[in-house]
Design a protein around this motif. Structure first.
Motif, PDB file in Angstrom:
ATOM      1  N   ASP A 462       0.822  -1.201   0.000  1.00  0.00           N
ATOM      2  CA  ASP A 462       0.000   0.000   0.000  1.00  0.00           C
ATOM      3  C   ASP A 462       0.858   1.254   0.000  1.00  0.00           C
ATOM      4  O   ASP A 462       1.917   1.321   0.650  1.00  0.00           O
ATOM      5  CB  ASP A 462      -0.905   0.022   1.237  1.00  0.00           C
ATOM      6  N   VAL A 463       0.376   2.260  -0.724  1.00  0.00           N
ATOM      7  CA  VAL A 463       0.977   3.593  -0.698  1.00  0.00           C
ATOM      8  C   VAL A 463      -0.030   4.512  -0.018  1.00  0.00           C
ATOM      9  O   VAL A 463      -1.003   4.960  -0.636  1.00  0.00           O
ATOM     10  CB  VAL A 463       1.296   4.093  -2.122  1.00  0.00           C
ATOM     11  N   PRO A 464       0.142   4.773   1.282  1.00  0.00           N
ATOM     12  CA  PRO A 464      -0.861   5.551   2.021  1.00  0.00           C
ATOM     13  C   PRO A 464      -0.853   7.020   1.611  1.00  0.00           C
ATOM     14  O   PRO A 464       0.140   7.548   1.097  1.00  0.00           O
ATOM     15  CB  PRO A 464      -0.429   5.381   3.482  1.00  0.00           C
ATOM     16  N   HIS A 465      -1.985   7.677   1.875  1.00  0.00           N
ATOM     17  CA  HIS A 465      -2.118   9.103   1.596  1.00  0.00           C
ATOM     18  C   HIS A 465      -1.723   9.905   2.828  1.00  0.00           C
ATOM     19  O   HIS A 465      -2.115   9.584   3.943  1.00  0.00           O
ATOM     20  CB  HIS A 465      -3.555   9.439   1.205  1.00  0.00           C
ATOM     21  N   ARG A 466      -0.922  10.960   2.617  1.00  0.00           N
ATOM     22  CA  ARG A 466      -0.497  11.842   3.708  1.00  0.00           C
ATOM     23  C   ARG A 466      -1.239  13.159   3.577  1.00  0.00           C
ATOM     24  O   ARG A 466      -1.195  13.811   2.523  1.00  0.00           O
ATOM     25  CB  ARG A 466       1.011  12.079   3.655  1.00  0.00           C
ATOM     26  N   THR A 467      -1.913  13.543   4.622  1.00  0.00           N
ATOM     27  CA  THR A 467      -2.663  14.803   4.590  1.00  0.00           C
ATOM     28  C   THR A 467      -1.735  16.003   4.683  1.00  0.00           C
ATOM     29  O   THR A 467      -2.035  17.069   4.144  1.00  0.00           O
ATOM     30  CB  THR A 467      -3.679  14.846   5.738  1.00  0.00           C
ATOM     31  N   VAL A 468      -0.598  15.824   5.366  1.00  0.00           N
ATOM     32  CA  VAL A 468       0.382  16.911   5.483  1.00  0.00           C
ATOM     33  C   VAL A 468       1.581  16.535   4.627  1.00  0.00           C
ATOM     34  O   VAL A 468       2.273  15.557   4.921  1.00  0.00           O
ATOM     35  CB  VAL A 468       0.820  17.121   6.943  1.00  0.00           C
ATOM     36  N   PRO A 469       1.837  17.254   3.546  1.00  0.00           N
ATOM     37  CA  PRO A 469       2.966  16.910   2.676  1.00  0.00           C
ATOM     38  C   PRO A 469       4.284  16.928   3.430  1.00  0.00           C
ATOM     39  O   PRO A 469       4.521  17.783   4.292  1.00  0.00           O
ATOM     40  CB  PRO A 469       2.933  18.007   1.603  1.00  0.00           C
ATOM     41  N   ALA A 470       5.121  15.952   3.122  1.00  0.00           N
ATOM     42  CA  ALA A 470       6.437  15.896   3.760  1.00  0.00           C
ATOM     43  C   ALA A 470       7.356  16.941   3.150  1.00  0.00           C
ATOM     44  O   ALA A 470       7.281  17.241   1.960  1.00  0.00           O
ATOM     45  CB  ALA A 470       7.035  14.505   3.590  1.00  0.00           C
ATOM     46  N   THR A 471       8.233  17.485   3.959  1.00  0.00           N
ATOM     47  CA  THR A 471       9.258  18.393   3.468  1.00  0.00           C
ATOM     48  C   THR A 471      10.454  17.560   3.024  1.00  0.00           C
ATOM     49  O   THR A 471      10.989  16.762   3.801  1.00  0.00           O
ATOM     50  CB  THR A 471       9.690  19.374   4.570  1.00  0.00           C
ATOM     51  N   ASP A 477      12.250  12.355  10.351  1.00  0.00           N
ATOM     52  CA  ASP A 477      11.522  12.554  11.595  1.00  0.00           C
ATOM     53  C   ASP A 477      10.015  12.322  11.438  1.00  0.00           C
ATOM     54  O   ASP A 477       9.349  11.843  12.366  1.00  0.00           O
ATOM     55  CB  ASP A 477      11.744  13.978  12.122  1.00  0.00           C
ATOM     56  N   ASP A 478       9.455  12.700  10.277  1.00  0.00           N
ATOM     57  CA  ASP A 478       8.008  12.633  10.105  1.00  0.00           C
ATOM     58  C   ASP A 478       7.555  11.363   9.386  1.00  0.00           C
ATOM     59  O   ASP A 478       6.420  11.283   8.920  1.00  0.00           O
ATOM     60  CB  ASP A 478       7.515  13.866   9.332  1.00  0.00           C
ATOM     61  N   TRP A 479       8.398  10.352   9.314  1.00  0.00           N
ATOM     62  CA  TRP A 479       8.043   9.138   8.590  1.00  0.00           C
ATOM     63  C   TRP A 479       7.647   7.982   9.511  1.00  0.00           C
ATOM     64  O   TRP A 479       6.972   7.048   9.096  1.00  0.00           O
ATOM     65  CB  TRP A 479       9.203   8.675   7.695  1.00  0.00           C
ATOM     66  N   GLY A 480       8.069   7.976  10.700  1.00  0.00           N
ATOM     67  CA  GLY A 480       7.782   6.842  11.583  1.00  0.00           C
ATOM     68  C   GLY A 480       8.605   5.626  11.183  1.00  0.00           C
ATOM     69  O   GLY A 480       9.668   5.729  10.564  1.00  0.00           O
ATOM     70  N   PHE A 600      17.710   9.463   3.123  1.00  0.00           N
ATOM     71  CA  PHE A 600      17.363  10.153   1.874  1.00  0.00           C
ATOM     72  C   PHE A 600      15.861  10.291   1.763  1.00  0.00           C
ATOM     73  O   PHE A 600      15.089   9.537   2.356  1.00  0.00           O
ATOM     74  CB  PHE A 600      17.909   9.402   0.653  1.00  0.00           C
ATOM     75  N   GLU A 601      15.441  11.293   0.970  1.00  0.00           N
ATOM     76  CA  GLU A 601      14.041  11.475   0.587  1.00  0.00           C
ATOM     77  C   GLU A 601      13.993  11.823  -0.897  1.00  0.00           C
ATOM     78  O   GLU A 601      14.851  12.563  -1.401  1.00  0.00           O
ATOM     79  CB  GLU A 601      13.392  12.596   1.399  1.00  0.00           C
ATOM     80  N   LEU A 602      12.975  11.294  -1.573  1.00  0.00           N
ATOM     81  CA  LEU A 602      12.772  11.550  -2.998  1.00  0.00           C
ATOM     82  C   LEU A 602      11.303  11.882  -3.216  1.00  0.00           C
ATOM     83  O   LEU A 602      10.427  11.146  -2.767  1.00  0.00           O
ATOM     84  CB  LEU A 602      13.154  10.319  -3.832  1.00  0.00           C
ATOM     85  N   ALA A 603      11.026  12.981  -3.916  1.00  0.00           N
ATOM     86  CA  ALA A 603       9.659  13.372  -4.260  1.00  0.00           C
ATOM     87  C   ALA A 603       9.513  13.341  -5.775  1.00  0.00           C
ATOM     88  O   ALA A 603      10.301  13.958  -6.494  1.00  0.00           O
ATOM     89  CB  ALA A 603       9.343  14.765  -3.717  1.00  0.00           C
TER      90      ALA A 603
END
Length: 664
Positions: A462-471, A477-480, A600-603
């Protein structure tokens, strides 16, 4: 159970006529000095009525008597009144089409043997002679050496025209010019003017220099009784599509046709691997099939067959026949009109199989396969078929054989029960497919086609929906907790012997989406972060039906390279499109060093995942690879999350990531 419906559905799988991806192609000549074997004797013709520059490659018309001397017989005669076809201006040539683009060994040489038996004056190609698509000069030279051994066995002159497999990059252009010289050229024979053009000047285009040459060349041969033009790509079809869309012609073909004007001419091309005869303003244009190139070989209705074209030049123009390995077909075996109705049939019959998603901890032992057939054609259809590729041990399938009739404008649904006596591993289900035969019902000649629709049975992520976009800052920190991780004993490619275990190089990651982006975040364990380390992200964003039917990375398939910080790169991200349009803007990545490696983060913008801005993407296939180098300059080990040793080219065993729809 059967259900009837009216209306339309989203397609899960439907067939299509196969066209080769358009690449780079060039036309050129092989001069007598570079022929792989001595040419036939060429002599200047004494007859200048048609063309004072005409060259005759053979001497067969110089016999003192060409008439048939018949005895005088009273009464009936044992011969017909038809004329003897022995005009001095009559000759035969053969045309051989695409050999490569997924070549099937031995077919081209069957064509060579055929033309040796038929003995035309000479043979002309329309390109794709080697497999090519290589940056390795030695490999390209080896492939040309192999091909020239085939030409050595041809007993008449062969004129080279290059395709996109022959000239893919500047190095291959250089090799071509070294061996064969010019990239466009013309010659004359028996008053007929032959023109070989370059359809990639530079890409799907006839350039200004070539157009100037062509204009001068045609002006010098205005008295030719006919002009035969050979080119790899059917640029007229591309130009027509752009014109229909209200766009200017990007190919230059409109100017070529303007130069040809009203002079009698015929055009031959290849590239698309299926045969069609076109009528262009009273002139015949031919898109040829294959002489060994990749093809499903579904037969004459599809225009898919291996052939050699036999051209007989008469006073009234060229007469064309298709010589198959097992017979001869007329030139109009597939016409635009007939092909149009058959294509309409293919496009309006939709056979769909719903994917079967297995949750993370589930096993596969008993499920239901849901399929539906929609008939948007104007005639009732009958479909028969069966599910293939399932393991037979302990299998019960009900019904085993499928048979249903669908009236025009309606949909029929069917559910099949699948039961195994014990759980089955998902890898054993990877090749499951519906094999179906569909034909029209009615008084007219039936249309029929075979469908192969993959049945996707795979683990769902599953690719869940995030109501608050990640920076996108490289911080987690905000990924759990990250849900996915490389296996303790993963597939390792490259310098596998250099990998010392998860503490040497491993990864955990997660995937989510908001209204604008799909985001991937991860943590890499790396005992020594040095130049050469990176994370590869491989994405196949095509619709499920497309990527299941053709696992090769094409269409909307991309790879991304994310680099750790302070690694001598201009940025944290590089992107590569695999036979795809360039990735849209807005791709962004950041990385941060951590205690035991880096994060790392990728958007990725949502537009990467669907072609239609009015639709929502549903799923995509994805895998990640950790690139690990122990010391700068040393060989690289690639630690794979999911995939195969050929993950750079096919999506096999990539993870199936399914978009989770946000609740209202």
């Amino acid at each position: 159970m059967l259900k009837h419906h009216s209306g339309s559905y989203d397609s899960v799988g439907s067939p299509a006529i196969l066209f080769c991806g358009i690449g780079i192609c060039l036309a050129a000549c092989l001069t007598d000095a570079t022929l792989a074997h001595p040419p036939k004797l060429a002599v200047k013709t004494k007859d200048t009525a048609h063309d004072p520059h005409s060259v005759r490659l053979a001497d067969r018309n110089d016999r003192p008597e060409r008439a048939v001397l018949l005895p005088t017989i009273d009464g009936p005669t044992p011969w017909s009144d038809a004329p003897v076809l022995n005009s001095p201006d009559r000759f035969h040539i053969a045309i051989m089409t695409d050999r490569t683009g997924g070549h099937r060994p031995g077919i081209w040489m069957q064509g060579v043997r055929a033309v040796n038996l038929l003995r035309p004056e000479f043979v002309v190609s329309v390109g794709d002679l080697i497999e090519g698509y290589s940056e390795n000069r030695n490999q390209v030279e080896v492939e040309w050496k192999e091909f020239l051994t085939f030409i050595n066995q041809m007993e008449m002159k062969f004129f080279f025209v290059a395709g996109n497999h022959d000239l893919t990059n500047p190095m291959m252009h250089d090799v071509w010019r070294k061996h064969f010289g010019r990239e466009w050229y013309s010659f004359n024979y028996q008053g007929v003017h032959f023109v070989c053009l370059n359809s990639e000047d530079p890409v799907s285009h006839v350039g200004e220099k070539q157009l100037a040459w062509l204009e001068n060349d045609l002006n010098q041969h205005v008295d030719a009784r006919w002009t035969l033009l050979f080119i790899h790509k059917p640029l007229w079809a591309m130009a027509a599509r752009e014109k229909a869309a209200g766009n200017p012609d990007p190919t230059g073909w409109t100017r070529v046709e303007s130069m040809l004007g009203s002079r009698p001419h015929t055009v031959f091309a290849g590239h698309v691997h299926h045969y069609v005869q076109f009528d262009q303003n009273g002139n015949k244009y031919y898109s040829l099939a294959t002489t060994g190139g990749g093809s499903q070989l579904r037969g004459t209705l599809y225009g898919e067959f291996d052939h050699v074209v036999w051209l007989t030049m008469e006073n009234d123009g060229p007469h064309v026949a298709n010589l198959l390995l097992d017979g001869i077909l007329p030139a109009d075996v597939v016409t635009e009109k007939g092909l149009g109705r058959f294509r309409d049939f293919l496009a309006k019959i939709l056979i769909e199989v719903a994917p079967i998603w297995i949750e993370e901890q589930e096993s596969f032992s008993q499920r239901r396969i849901d399929l539906r057939v929609t008939n948007r054609f104007d005639t009732p259809i009958e479909m028969t078929g069966r599910i293939e590729g399932l393991p037979l041990s302990g299998l019960t399938l009900d019904p085993a054989d499928l048979a249903l009739t669908v009236p025009p404008g309606e949909t029929v649904e069917l559910a099949l029960a699948v039961h195994f006596s014990k759980p089955i591993g998902l890898s054993s289900l990877a090749h499951t497919q519906l094999s179906a035969h569909v034909k029209t019902l009615g008084k007219d000649r039936p249309l029929a086609a075979e469908w192969s629709v993959p049945v996707t049975i795979d683990r769902k992520y599953d690719v869940p929906h995030r109501t608050v976009p990640a920076t996108v800052d490289g911080r987690l920190d905000d990924w759990g907790k990250l849900r996915f991780a490389t296996d303790p004993t993963p597939l390792v490619l490259g310098a596998a012997d250099q990998w010392q275990g998860p503490g040497d190089a491993s990864m955990s990651f997660d995937v989510a989406h908001d209204d604008a982006h799909v985001m991937i975040a991860g943590h890499v364990v790396d005992d020594a972060v040095v130049k050469g380390d990176a994370v590869e992200v491989w994405l196949d964003a095509r619709p499920l039906a497309q990527r299941a039917k053709d696992r090769r990375l094409r269409g909307r398939a991309y790879s991304f390279m994310i680099y750790p910080p302070h690694n001598d790169h201009r940025g944290a991200l590089t992107t590569k499109a695999h036979r795809s349009p360039p990735a849209p803007g807005g791709c962004h990545a950041e990385s941060k060093q951590s205690g035991d490696g880096y994060d790392f983060e990728l958007a990725l913008p949502i537009s990467l995942f669907h072609g239609d801005p009015n639709t929502h993407w549903k799923s995509a296939q994805l895998t990640l690879v950790v690139r690990d180098v122990d010391e700068s300059g040393q060989p690289t080990a690639r630690v794979v999350w999911r995939g195969t040793s050929d993950l750079n080219h096919v999506n096999t065993n990539y993870g199936q990531f399914v978009r989770h729809v946000k609740e209202d």
